[in-house]
Design an enzyme around this catalytic site. Structure first.
Site, PDB file in Angstrom:
ATOM      1  N   SER A  69      10.719  -2.731 -30.739  1.00 21.79           N
ATOM      2  CA  SER A  69      11.622  -2.388 -31.794  1.00 21.79           C
ATOM      3  C   SER A  69      11.053  -3.048 -33.064  1.00 21.79           C
ATOM      4  O   SER A  69      10.053  -3.944 -33.016  1.00 21.79           O
ATOM      5  CB  SER A  69      13.049  -3.084 -31.510  1.00 21.79           C
ATOM      6  OG  SER A  69      13.547  -2.442 -30.399  1.00 21.79           O
TER       7      SER A  69
HETATM    8  C1  LIG Z   1      13.730   0.274 -27.720  1.00 21.91           C
HETATM    9  S1  LIG Z   1      13.299  -0.115 -26.022  1.00 21.91           S
HETATM   10  C2  LIG Z   1      13.746  -1.840 -25.807  1.00 21.91           C
HETATM   11  C3  LIG Z   1      12.663  -2.614 -26.444  1.00 21.91           C
HETATM   12  C4  LIG Z   1      12.849  -4.087 -25.862  1.00 21.91           C
HETATM   13  N1  LIG Z   1      14.077  -4.937 -25.776  1.00 21.91           N
HETATM   14  C5  LIG Z   1      11.752  -4.952 -26.797  1.00 21.91           C
HETATM   15  O1  LIG Z   1      11.716  -6.170 -26.928  1.00 21.91           O
HETATM   16  O2  LIG Z   1      10.489  -4.402 -26.927  1.00 21.91           O
HETATM   17  C6  LIG Z   1      14.743   0.698 -25.138  1.00 21.91           C
HETATM   18  C7  LIG Z   1      14.871   0.254 -23.610  1.00 21.91           C
HETATM   19  O3  LIG Z   1      15.987   0.716 -23.270  1.00 21.91           O
HETATM   20  C8  LIG Z   1      15.655   1.225 -21.667  1.00 21.91           C
HETATM   21  N2  LIG Z   1      16.930   1.583 -21.108  1.00 21.91           N
HETATM   22  C9  LIG Z   1      17.271   3.015 -21.250  1.00 21.91           C
HETATM   23  N3  LIG Z   1      18.326   3.187 -20.512  1.00 21.91           N
HETATM   24  C10 LIG Z   1      18.569   2.255 -19.864  1.00 21.91           C
HETATM   25  C11 LIG Z   1      19.542   1.901 -18.783  1.00 21.91           C
HETATM   26  N4  LIG Z   1      20.498   2.447 -18.277  1.00 21.91           N
HETATM   27  N5  LIG Z   1      19.437   0.524 -18.115  1.00 21.91           N
HETATM   28  C12 LIG Z   1      18.449  -0.578 -18.584  1.00 21.91           C
HETATM   29  N6  LIG Z   1      17.535  -0.146 -19.613  1.00 21.91           N
HETATM   30  C13 LIG Z   1      17.507   1.132 -20.153  1.00 21.91           C
HETATM   31  C14 LIG Z   1      14.507   2.119 -21.923  1.00 21.91           C
HETATM   32  O4  LIG Z   1      13.806   2.443 -20.813  1.00 21.91           O
HETATM   33  C15 LIG Z   1      13.733   1.151 -22.899  1.00 21.91           C
HETATM   34  O5  LIG Z   1      12.615   0.232 -22.520  1.00 21.91           O
END
Ligand SMILES: C[S@@+](CC[C@H](N)C(=O)[O-])C[C@H]1O[C@@H](n2cnc3c(N)ncnc32)[C@H](O)[C@@H]1O
Length: 358
Positions: A69
């Site tokens: 992000s």
């Molecule tokens: C914007 S990224 C996260 C960035 C991360 N927090 C970082 O520090 O770089 C969003 C994440 O949410 C995850 N995600 C989507 N649906 C999800 C779910 N149902 N449970 C857990 N993670 C999920 C995606 O796989 C993705 O890796």
């Protein structure tokens, strides 16, 4: 990067400033595919999103399913957690683990749990975090169920966008816990507090646009909507600036949950499952081009309702969640402007022993 985030006022907590300064973002950025892998280390420290994982959609295109992000957004959300030290935190959406690393630095590894739906990402995050000697609890599970084994939590931070608060989370929060999460509706950034069984709070005035929560690792992060179907165009008398402004989108997407704002700026596009609209301006007024099932008249109706309600800005929106229902609202939970949100998650995840609140 840290100096800039501090100078811009985004970062102010001293321990978080140190966490940003001492956590190497390039360790995570270099795991990203494509150009980022070969990009210079310094590029990891610009205030930019770095896409890290893609999946094939059925039509052969690639969509991004994870990213590092934007540092400004990471900092805003971590500050909103109001960490004082010792809190037990659950992060939903580990990605490559950068945020988890910052949390470990701030709170200690033993207080950090982070889950992601994509096992490949959790493995990669574990490697990156181990490289900088952090060992939080990581799990490849659907964050919709929370993570009962490590509850109760003092904080939950979601880094994927949600269209409702998963009901299982309520049973995993300690009294007075805080939850920070982005909603899919216009990128509302919610700060919620849990008290006496109710989770409730308001939106911030900044909008944050995260990829949506998915329920399988192969699902695209953001469903695409391409112009297709019968084409029509017309010129109508509306305030194009307002209808296409980011101020209006929370109301628009709550009122018409099938409609998604796809792009802003020079070219504004809205989409549904079966329709697509492009809104531009010419000398005679606002030009609306539509493909497929028409929906723009409903957008105009929602815009009139928004104006009649006094054009509520983001920070007038709120959200309340109880065991049995949840709804978004403007100004107060019992206001005339309320939208029930649907929660399809089970009341209790099967086989879960919920901890009692303390
Ligand atoms: C914007 S990224 C996260 C960035 C991360 N927090 C970082 O520090 O770089 C969003 C994440 O949410 C995850 N995600 C989507 N649906 C999800 C779910 N149902 N449970 C857990 N993670 C999920 C995606 O796989 C993705 O890796």
């Amino acid at each position: 990067m840290t100096t800039q985030l501090t100078a811009s006022g985004v970062l102010s907590d001293r321990a978080l400033i140190t966490a940003f300064a001492e956590t190497p973002r390039h360790v995570f950025a270099r795991r990203a595919g494509g150009t980022a892998a070969s990009a210079p280390v310094s590029s990891a420290y610009s205030d930019r999103v770095i896409p890290t994982r893609y999946v094939d959609t059925f039509d052969g295109a690639l969509t991004v399913t994870s990213s590092l992000s934007q540092p400004t957004v990471v900092a805003i959300m971590l500050e909103l957690l109001h960490l004082r030290g010792g809190e037990n935190v659950l992060e939903i959406g580990t990605g490559l683990g950068y945020n988890a690393a910052l949390l470990c630095h701030r709170l200690g590894d033993q207080n950090v749990t982070s889950v992601d739906i994509d096992p490949h990402l959790v493995d990669a995050a574990r490697e990156c975090l181990t490289e900088i000697d952090h060992h939080p609890t990581l799990a490849a599970v659907d964050g919709e169920a929370g993570y009962p084994a490590r509850a109760p939590f003092d904080r939950i931070l979601a880094t994927c966008a949600l269209d409702h608060v998963p009901r299982p989370w309520l049973g995993q929060l300690r009294e007075d816990a805080r939850v920070v999460l982005p909603l899919t509706y216009g990128g509302l950034l919610m700060v919620l507090r849990f008290s006496a069984g109710v989770l409730s709070g308001r939106a911030r005035d900044e909008g944050v646009y995260f990829m949506r929560m998915r329920h399988s690792a192969d699902e695209p992060g953001t469903p695409s909507s391409e112009p297709q179907g019968e084409y029509r165009h017309r010129t109508i008398d509306i305030d194009q600036y307002e209808v296409t402004s980011e101020e209006f989108t929370p109301w628009l997407e709550l009122s018409l949950p099938d409609v998604r704002a796809l792009s802003f700026g020079a070219e504004v596009r809205l989409g549904t499952e079966t329709g697509h609209a492009r809104i531009t301006d010419d000398a005679h007024g606002t030009v609306v081009e539509e493909w497929g099932t028409p929906f723009f008249d409903e957008v105009v109706e929602a815009w009139h309702a928004w104006r009649e309600a006094g054009r509520p800005r983001r920070d007038r929106f709120g959200l309340s969640v109880t065991e049995t229902e949840q709804w978004a609202w403007v100004d107060e939970p019992d206001s005339d402007h309320r939208w029930p949100l649907t929660d399809d998650s089970p009341l209790l995840p099967a086989g879960t022993n919920l901890p009692s609140h303390r």
